[in-house]
Design a protein around this motif. Structure first.
Motif, mmCIF file in Angstrom:
data_model
loop_
_atom_site.group_PDB
_atom_site.id
_atom_site.type_symbol
_atom_site.label_atom_id
_atom_site.label_comp_id
_atom_site.label_asym_id
_atom_site.label_seq_id
_atom_site.Cartn_x
_atom_site.Cartn_y
_atom_site.Cartn_z
ATOM 1 N N CYS A 1 -19.891 -0.711 44.333
ATOM 2 C CA CYS A 1 -19.424 -0.214 43.051
ATOM 3 C C CYS A 1 -20.386 0.884 42.597
ATOM 4 O O CYS A 1 -21.604 0.677 42.581
ATOM 5 N N LEU A 2 -19.853 2.049 42.252
ATOM 6 C CA LEU A 2 -20.700 3.168 41.836
ATOM 7 C C LEU A 2 -21.135 2.979 40.393
ATOM 8 O O LEU A 2 -20.327 3.043 39.465
ATOM 9 N N GLY A 3 -22.427 2.748 40.192
ATOM 10 C CA GLY A 3 -22.997 2.650 38.859
ATOM 11 C C GLY A 3 -23.344 4.030 38.328
ATOM 12 O O GLY A 3 -23.676 4.941 39.095
ATOM 13 N N PHE B 1 -14.384 1.766 43.047
ATOM 14 C CA PHE B 1 -14.827 0.979 41.900
ATOM 15 C C PHE B 1 -15.967 1.729 41.227
ATOM 16 O O PHE B 1 -16.992 2.005 41.861
ATOM 17 N N ILE B 2 -15.788 2.087 39.952
ATOM 18 C CA ILE B 2 -16.807 2.815 39.187
ATOM 19 C C ILE B 2 -17.084 2.051 37.900
ATOM 20 O O ILE B 2 -16.160 1.663 37.188
ATOM 21 N N ASP B 3 -18.360 1.841 37.609
ATOM 22 C CA ASP B 3 -18.765 1.052 36.448
ATOM 23 C C ASP B 3 -19.562 1.903 35.473
ATOM 24 O O ASP B 3 -20.460 2.654 35.865
ATOM 25 N N THR B 4 -19.245 1.761 34.176
ATOM 26 C CA THR B 4 -19.987 2.467 33.148
ATOM 27 C C THR B 4 -20.052 1.591 31.902
ATOM 28 O O THR B 4 -19.761 0.400 31.953
ATOM 29 N N ALA B 5 -20.432 2.166 30.765
ATOM 30 C CA ALA B 5 -20.517 1.415 29.515
ATOM 31 C C ALA B 5 -20.604 2.392 28.361
ATOM 32 O O ALA B 5 -21.128 3.505 28.509
ATOM 33 N N GLU B 6 -20.122 1.956 27.200
ATOM 34 C CA GLU B 6 -20.231 2.817 26.018
ATOM 35 C C GLU B 6 -21.695 3.081 25.676
ATOM 36 O O GLU B 6 -22.038 4.132 25.140
ATOM 37 N N MET B 7 -22.581 2.156 25.976
ATOM 38 C CA MET B 7 -23.995 2.270 25.634
ATOM 39 C C MET B 7 -24.728 3.335 26.447
ATOM 40 O O MET B 7 -25.778 3.824 26.041
ATOM 41 N N TYR B 8 -24.194 3.688 27.610
ATOM 42 C CA TYR B 8 -24.896 4.599 28.515
ATOM 43 C C TYR B 8 -24.805 6.037 28.022
ATOM 44 O O TYR B 8 -23.853 6.411 27.360
ATOM 45 N N LEU C 1 -11.646 1.595 37.238
ATOM 46 C CA LEU C 1 -12.661 2.029 36.279
ATOM 47 C C LEU C 1 -13.034 0.876 35.356
ATOM 48 O O LEU C 1 -12.179 0.266 34.709
ATOM 49 N N ALA C 2 -14.314 0.582 35.315
ATOM 50 C CA ALA C 2 -14.834 -0.498 34.469
ATOM 51 C C ALA C 2 -15.781 0.088 33.431
ATOM 52 O O ALA C 2 -16.595 0.964 33.737
ATOM 53 N N THR C 3 -15.679 -0.392 32.206
ATOM 54 C CA THR C 3 -16.652 -0.025 31.185
ATOM 55 C C THR C 3 -16.940 -1.250 30.331
ATOM 56 O O THR C 3 -16.393 -2.331 30.576
ATOM 57 N N LYS C 4 -17.821 -1.100 29.337
ATOM 58 C CA LYS C 4 -18.286 -2.269 28.584
ATOM 59 C C LYS C 4 -18.448 -1.940 27.109
ATOM 60 O O LYS C 4 -18.829 -0.821 26.750
ATOM 61 N N ILE C 5 -18.227 -2.947 26.294
ATOM 62 C CA ILE C 5 -18.556 -2.881 24.873
ATOM 63 C C ILE C 5 -19.972 -3.424 24.690
ATOM 64 O O ILE C 5 -20.345 -4.448 25.268
ATOM 65 N N ALA C 6 -20.777 -2.722 23.908
ATOM 66 C CA ALA C 6 -22.150 -3.169 23.664
ATOM 67 C C ALA C 6 -22.163 -4.422 22.807
ATOM 68 O O ALA C 6 -21.360 -4.572 21.889
ATOM 69 N N ILE D 1 -8.112 1.388 30.896
ATOM 70 C CA ILE D 1 -9.350 0.919 31.531
ATOM 71 C C ILE D 1 -8.977 -0.284 32.381
ATOM 72 O O ILE D 1 -8.329 -1.210 31.897
ATOM 73 N N ASP D 2 -9.367 -0.273 33.649
ATOM 74 C CA ASP D 2 -8.983 -1.364 34.554
ATOM 75 C C ASP D 2 -9.719 -2.659 34.246
ATOM 76 O O ASP D 2 -9.127 -3.742 34.287
ATOM 77 N N LEU D 3 -11.012 -2.558 33.974
ATOM 78 C CA LEU D 3 -11.831 -3.750 33.727
ATOM 79 C C LEU D 3 -12.708 -3.480 32.518
ATOM 80 O O LEU D 3 -13.592 -2.620 32.557
ATOM 81 N N TYR D 4 -12.478 -4.222 31.440
ATOM 82 C CA TYR D 4 -13.250 -4.044 30.215
ATOM 83 C C TYR D 4 -14.180 -5.229 30.040
ATOM 84 O O TYR D 4 -13.741 -6.375 29.997
ATOM 85 N N GLN D 5 -15.484 -4.960 29.955
ATOM 86 C CA GLN D 5 -16.482 -6.020 30.007
ATOM 87 C C GLN D 5 -17.280 -6.116 28.710
ATOM 88 O O GLN D 5 -17.498 -5.120 28.029
ATOM 89 N N LEU D 6 -17.735 -7.326 28.420
ATOM 90 C CA LEU D 6 -18.614 -7.563 27.276
ATOM 91 C C LEU D 6 -20.050 -7.414 27.781
ATOM 92 O O LEU D 6 -20.503 -8.216 28.603
ATOM 93 N N HIS D 7 -20.761 -6.397 27.304
ATOM 94 C CA HIS D 7 -22.039 -6.028 27.916
ATOM 95 C C HIS D 7 -23.077 -7.148 27.851
ATOM 96 O O HIS D 7 -23.864 -7.334 28.772
#
Length: 350
Positions: A17-19, A46-53, A85-90, A124-130
């Motif tokens: 997964c590309l961070g 698979f690419i992972d990111t986050a709103e916090m980044y 595409l995966a991202t996260k809520i802080a 968003i394919d995968l939405y994660q709780l950071h």
């Protein structure tokens, strides 16, 4: 490239997964474009990111990584379906993000809308709780006595989780997200999300990403066993222990521009005398088997039973190529024995 199921979602993700968390601070748009193109060309979906980044997280760097990814998507809209595409809520605690408030159903909906805008995508394919609203034994809080579980009000936390699930459900029904996952959570957290989703017919947790490496394997065996039997994809982050396992920080070294030269939100807690000794020993093992220390650490992580896809990040294309090559390596029984000999000497070095 090998692919594995992402929980029960029906999606298959690459073992790599590309961070992206350095994009916006240590990397610019051109760097990101180069990494995305290389990853996609070599089978990563698979690419992972986050709103916090980007990291280290600051009010100024908030959202920059999503904006960079969104810029690429805006120029290649026809390629959006090539990757998950995966991202996260802080989670709570950052005053510049929704006043540092807890995650709730309402903030999930708000954050999803904001991420979609920055990412310039419809879904968003995968939405994660950071990280959870409660304090969990991550970021060097895993030693007994560091935090207290007894101080947590279970019913209150359960009510918060149920509210979050309703927010996620609303986003899924609106077509804004497809699935959801956890991050920096525990076995209890997973089980409570599973229990409440089944009881109330709400979306099922698909995955969890936690820190996991040769220097920090606290999730083995109990949490990973839970993931295997509940079909929750386990996604290690920091498989190189924030770069420590490359050997570049040995003896107090701080290469110019490297991550440890930046101020860290939780401090550089991985910098301990035992880490130095453990990494020195792993470097020797890597030399014996003619691979780089980073490749040794990533190849080991990839072969751990229960690991789904490992999140890797790089600040240069050369590093990305080196890291991705690790997933084509097969560690021999002898190599695994040598690795475990070091691991048993330094099982919890930080």
């Amino acid at each position: 490239m090998k692919y594995v199921p992402l929980g029960r979602t029906g999606l298959n993700v690459s073992r790599v997964c590309l961070g992206t968390m350095t994009w916006g601070t240590q990397n610019n748009q051109a760097d990101a474009d180069e990494q995305i193109e290389y990853a996609l060309a070599n089978g990563v979906n698979f690419i992972d990111t986050a709103e916090m980044y980007s990291v280290p997280p600051t009010a100024e760097s908030y959202g920059k990584t999503e904006v960079i990814i969104g810029d690429w998507i805006s120029r290649h809209p026809e390629r959006r379906e090539e990757f998950i595409l995966a991202t996260k809520i802080a989670g709570p605690g950052l005053k510049y993000i929704r006043g540092g408030s807890n995650i709730s159903g309402k903030t999930v909906i708000e954050a999803v809308d904001a991420s979609l805008k920055r990412l310039q995508t419809d879904y968003i394919d995968l939405y994660q709780l950071h990280w959870p609203n409660r304090t969990t034994p991550h970021f060097a809080k895993h030693f007994p006595g560091t935090i207290s579980f007894s101080d947590v009000e279970r019913n209150e936390q359960s009510a918060q989780i149920l509210d979050i699930l309703h927010g996620l459900d609303a986003c899924i029904k609106a077509g804004k997200i497809r699935h959801f996952g956890l991050s920096d959570d525990t076995t209890w957290g997973i089980s409570e999300f599973l229990r409440l989703s089944e009881k109330h017919d709400l979306p099922r947790v698909a995955s969890i990403q936690n820190e996991f490496s040769l220097l920090h394997a606290k999730d083995w065996p109990y949490l990973i066993e839970h993931c295997v039997h509940e079909d929750v994809a386990y996604l290690p982050w920091s498989a190189l222990a924030a770069g420590a396992l490359t050997g570049k920080y040995l003896g107090g070294a701080r290469p110019e521009g490297s991550r440890w030269t930046y101020a860290q939100r939780h401090g550089i807690f991985r910098d301990t005398p035992l880490v130095d000794k453990a990494v020195t020993a792993y470097v020797d093992v890597a030399k014996k088997y003619e691979m780089t220390p980073a490749q040794l650490a990533l190849a080991w992580c990839d072969q751990v039973d229960g690991v789904s896809s490992t999140i890797i990040g790089a600040t240069s294309l050369e590093q990305l190529k080196e890291d991705m090559d690790a997933f084509d390596l097969n560690l021999s029984d002898e190599a695994l024995q040598d690795i475990m000999a070091v691991f048993k000497l330094y099982p919890v070095p930080f």
